[in-house]
Design a protein around this motif. Sequence first.
Motif, PDB file in Angstrom:
ATOM      1  N   VAL A  44      22.328  23.330  28.037  1.00 60.80           N
ATOM      2  CA  VAL A  44      21.187  23.809  28.816  1.00 60.80           C
ATOM      3  C   VAL A  44      21.580  24.644  30.029  1.00 60.80           C
ATOM      4  CG1 VAL A  44      19.720  21.918  28.057  1.00 60.80           C
ATOM      5  CG2 VAL A  44      20.936  21.714  30.194  1.00 60.80           C
ATOM      6  N   ASN A  45      22.806  24.522  30.500  1.00 64.70           N
ATOM      7  CA  ASN A  45      23.220  25.295  31.671  1.00 64.70           C
ATOM      8  C   ASN A  45      23.955  26.583  31.314  1.00 64.70           C
ATOM      9  OD1 ASN A  45      22.097  23.573  33.625  1.00 64.70           O
ATOM     10  ND2 ASN A  45      23.802  22.168  33.390  1.00 64.70           N
ATOM     11  N   ARG A  46      24.127  26.873  30.032  1.00 62.57           N
ATOM     12  CA  ARG A  46      24.810  28.105  29.621  1.00 62.57           C
ATOM     13  C   ARG A  46      24.193  28.720  28.359  1.00 62.57           C
ATOM     14  NH1 ARG A  46      26.562  27.784  34.088  1.00 62.57           N
ATOM     15  NH2 ARG A  46      28.716  27.768  34.735  1.00 62.57           N
ATOM     16  N   ALA A  47      23.050  28.262  27.919  1.00 60.10           N
ATOM     17  CA  ALA A  47      22.470  28.707  26.647  1.00 60.10           C
ATOM     18  C   ALA A  47      22.006  30.164  26.713  1.00 60.10           C
ATOM     19  CB  ALA A  47      21.305  27.809  26.260  1.00 60.10           C
ATOM     20  N   SER A  48      22.144  30.839  25.590  1.00 60.81           N
ATOM     21  CA  SER A  48      21.646  32.206  25.453  1.00 60.81           C
ATOM     22  C   SER A  48      20.188  32.152  24.980  1.00 60.81           C
ATOM     23  CB  SER A  48      22.491  32.968  24.437  1.00 60.81           C
ATOM     24  OG  SER A  48      22.306  32.405  23.147  1.00 60.81           O
ATOM     25  N   ALA A  49      19.533  33.290  25.019  1.00 62.65           N
ATOM     26  CA  ALA A  49      18.140  33.363  24.552  1.00 62.65           C
ATOM     27  C   ALA A  49      18.033  32.928  23.096  1.00 62.65           C
ATOM     28  CB  ALA A  49      17.602  34.783  24.734  1.00 62.65           C
ATOM     29  N   SER A  50      18.974  33.367  22.253  1.00 59.18           N
ATOM     30  CA  SER A  50      18.904  32.997  20.829  1.00 59.18           C
ATOM     31  C   SER A  50      19.101  31.499  20.629  1.00 59.18           C
ATOM     32  CB  SER A  50      19.907  33.798  20.009  1.00 59.18           C
ATOM     33  OG  SER A  50      21.222  33.514  20.431  1.00 59.18           O
ATOM     34  N   GLN A  51      19.937  30.873  21.466  1.00 59.27           N
ATOM     35  CA  GLN A  51      20.124  29.425  21.353  1.00 59.27           C
ATOM     36  C   GLN A  51      18.851  28.689  21.764  1.00 59.27           C
ATOM     37  OE1 GLN A  51      23.638  29.360  23.829  1.00 59.27           O
ATOM     38  NE2 GLN A  51      24.914  28.771  22.084  1.00 59.27           N
ATOM     39  N   CYS A  58       9.897  26.437  21.318  1.00 58.56           N
ATOM     40  CA  CYS A  58      10.379  27.085  22.549  1.00 58.56           C
ATOM     41  C   CYS A  58       9.807  28.504  22.590  1.00 58.56           C
ATOM     42  CB  CYS A  58      11.907  27.108  22.591  1.00 58.56           C
ATOM     43  SG  CYS A  58      12.545  27.653  24.189  1.00 58.56           S
ATOM     44  N   SER A  59       8.861  28.716  23.471  1.00 59.86           N
ATOM     45  CA  SER A  59       8.162  29.995  23.545  1.00 59.86           C
ATOM     46  C   SER A  59       8.997  31.034  24.291  1.00 59.86           C
ATOM     47  CB  SER A  59       6.825  29.811  24.261  1.00 59.86           C
ATOM     48  OG  SER A  59       7.054  29.527  25.639  1.00 59.86           O
ATOM     49  N   GLU A  60       8.601  32.280  24.166  1.00 62.72           N
ATOM     50  CA  GLU A  60       9.287  33.358  24.886  1.00 62.72           C
ATOM     51  C   GLU A  60       9.140  33.180  26.397  1.00 62.72           C
ATOM     52  OE1 GLU A  60      11.405  35.762  23.792  1.00 62.72           O
ATOM     53  OE2 GLU A  60      11.239  34.629  21.936  1.00 62.72           O
ATOM     54  N   ALA A  61       8.005  32.639  26.844  1.00 65.22           N
ATOM     55  CA  ALA A  61       7.825  32.388  28.278  1.00 65.22           C
ATOM     56  C   ALA A  61       8.830  31.334  28.763  1.00 65.22           C
ATOM     57  CB  ALA A  61       6.399  31.929  28.564  1.00 65.22           C
ATOM     58  N   MET A  62       9.062  30.302  27.943  1.00 67.22           N
ATOM     59  CA  MET A  62      10.054  29.280  28.299  1.00 67.22           C
ATOM     60  C   MET A  62      11.455  29.884  28.350  1.00 67.22           C
ATOM     61  SD  MET A  62       8.953  26.055  25.979  1.00 67.22           S
ATOM     62  CE  MET A  62       7.375  25.250  26.115  1.00 67.22           C
ATOM     63  N   VAL A  63      11.793  30.682  27.347  1.00 62.31           N
ATOM     64  CA  VAL A  63      13.109  31.321  27.297  1.00 62.31           C
ATOM     65  C   VAL A  63      13.299  32.189  28.536  1.00 62.31           C
ATOM     66  CG1 VAL A  63      14.551  32.987  26.043  1.00 62.31           C
ATOM     67  CG2 VAL A  63      13.272  31.251  24.776  1.00 62.31           C
ATOM     68  N   ASP A  64      12.281  32.973  28.877  1.00 64.88           N
ATOM     69  CA  ASP A  64      12.360  33.844  30.049  1.00 64.88           C
ATOM     70  C   ASP A  64      12.578  33.036  31.322  1.00 64.88           C
ATOM     71  OD1 ASP A  64      12.041  36.438  31.449  1.00 64.88           O
ATOM     72  OD2 ASP A  64      10.227  35.464  32.239  1.00 64.88           O
ATOM     73  N   LEU A  66      13.861  29.995  31.677  1.00 65.45           N
ATOM     74  CA  LEU A  66      15.173  29.355  31.676  1.00 65.45           C
ATOM     75  C   LEU A  66      16.292  30.363  31.957  1.00 65.45           C
ATOM     76  CD1 LEU A  66      14.473  26.980  28.703  1.00 65.45           C
ATOM     77  CD2 LEU A  66      14.796  26.302  31.093  1.00 65.45           C
ATOM     78  N   LEU A  67      16.183  31.546  31.384  1.00 63.83           N
ATOM     79  CA  LEU A  67      17.200  32.563  31.629  1.00 63.83           C
ATOM     80  C   LEU A  67      17.146  33.078  33.068  1.00 63.83           C
ATOM     81  CD1 LEU A  67      17.162  34.538  28.267  1.00 63.83           C
ATOM     82  CD2 LEU A  67      18.789  32.803  29.029  1.00 63.83           C
ATOM     83  N   ARG A  68      15.943  33.190  33.625  1.00 64.68           N
ATOM     84  CA  ARG A  68      15.817  33.617  35.033  1.00 64.68           C
ATOM     85  C   ARG A  68      16.470  32.590  35.956  1.00 64.68           C
ATOM     86  NH1 ARG A  68       9.655  34.392  35.732  1.00 64.68           N
ATOM     87  NH2 ARG A  68      10.194  34.604  37.925  1.00 64.68           N
ATOM     88  N   LEU A  85      10.195  20.416  33.841  1.00 65.50           N
ATOM     89  CA  LEU A  85      10.009  21.807  34.244  1.00 65.50           C
ATOM     90  C   LEU A  85       9.156  22.564  33.239  1.00 65.50           C
ATOM     91  CD1 LEU A  85      10.891  24.246  36.120  1.00 65.50           C
ATOM     92  CD2 LEU A  85      12.610  24.668  34.360  1.00 65.50           C
ATOM     93  N   LEU A  86       9.438  22.350  31.952  1.00 64.91           N
ATOM     94  CA  LEU A  86       8.712  23.064  30.893  1.00 64.91           C
ATOM     95  C   LEU A  86       7.415  22.371  30.498  1.00 64.91           C
ATOM     96  CD1 LEU A  86      11.736  24.027  28.620  1.00 64.91           C
ATOM     97  CD2 LEU A  86      10.556  25.457  30.314  1.00 64.91           C
TER      98      LEU A  86
END
Length: 189
Positions: A44-51, A58-64, A66-68, A85-86
């Motif tokens: 969870v502290n190094r995951a990529s968008a694809s992971q 896992c929605s695109e809003a969640m991915v965004d 987490l990456l931010r 958080l989610l």
Amino acid sequence: MARGHWLDPLARKVLQAMGELPPEPSARPTPAAPPEPPSWVVDVNRASASQWRQLPGCSEAMVDLLLRLQRGGVQFSQAEDLIQLLDLPPELAERWRPHLVIHWYGDAPPQPPAPPLDLNAAAPERLTAALLWPADRLQRLIQERRRRPFDNLADLQERLCLPPEVVEQLIGRVRFGERRPGPSLPPGC
């Protein structure tokens, strides 16, 4: 002489089914194998968008989001913080848990107290007592939330230009209550 029972095979099976004779050694149930570990995991502290996208629901809003947070240097110390958080529903959280791995990079993770403080609604005195922030940072928080309530931790970090350590201390300790729609303002860093 054979070591088997003297009854014919059909009579032996009937008596075994009734419990009068023990089952044959090959017919004894074998203990259940331990559950298989998941075939893939997400750090969870190094995951990529694809992971992140591999996780069900896992929605695109969640991915965004987490990456931010990740780009801002924020780390999670436990799965519960991520789930809170989610705002994941319990059944979805249970589907995610086997795939989540928490690795902390750097010094020891902070231990958050409870209950969460609503940054969009708490009185200034409560914010001062709970956050222990410098006065100028508290003033910026209050000014920014008047302009528009904060959406989440990433929004708070970007609008107040908070360092990762400060945001990490807030994980699990704050929430953002009900948000009303407002104009989108660019971050002022």
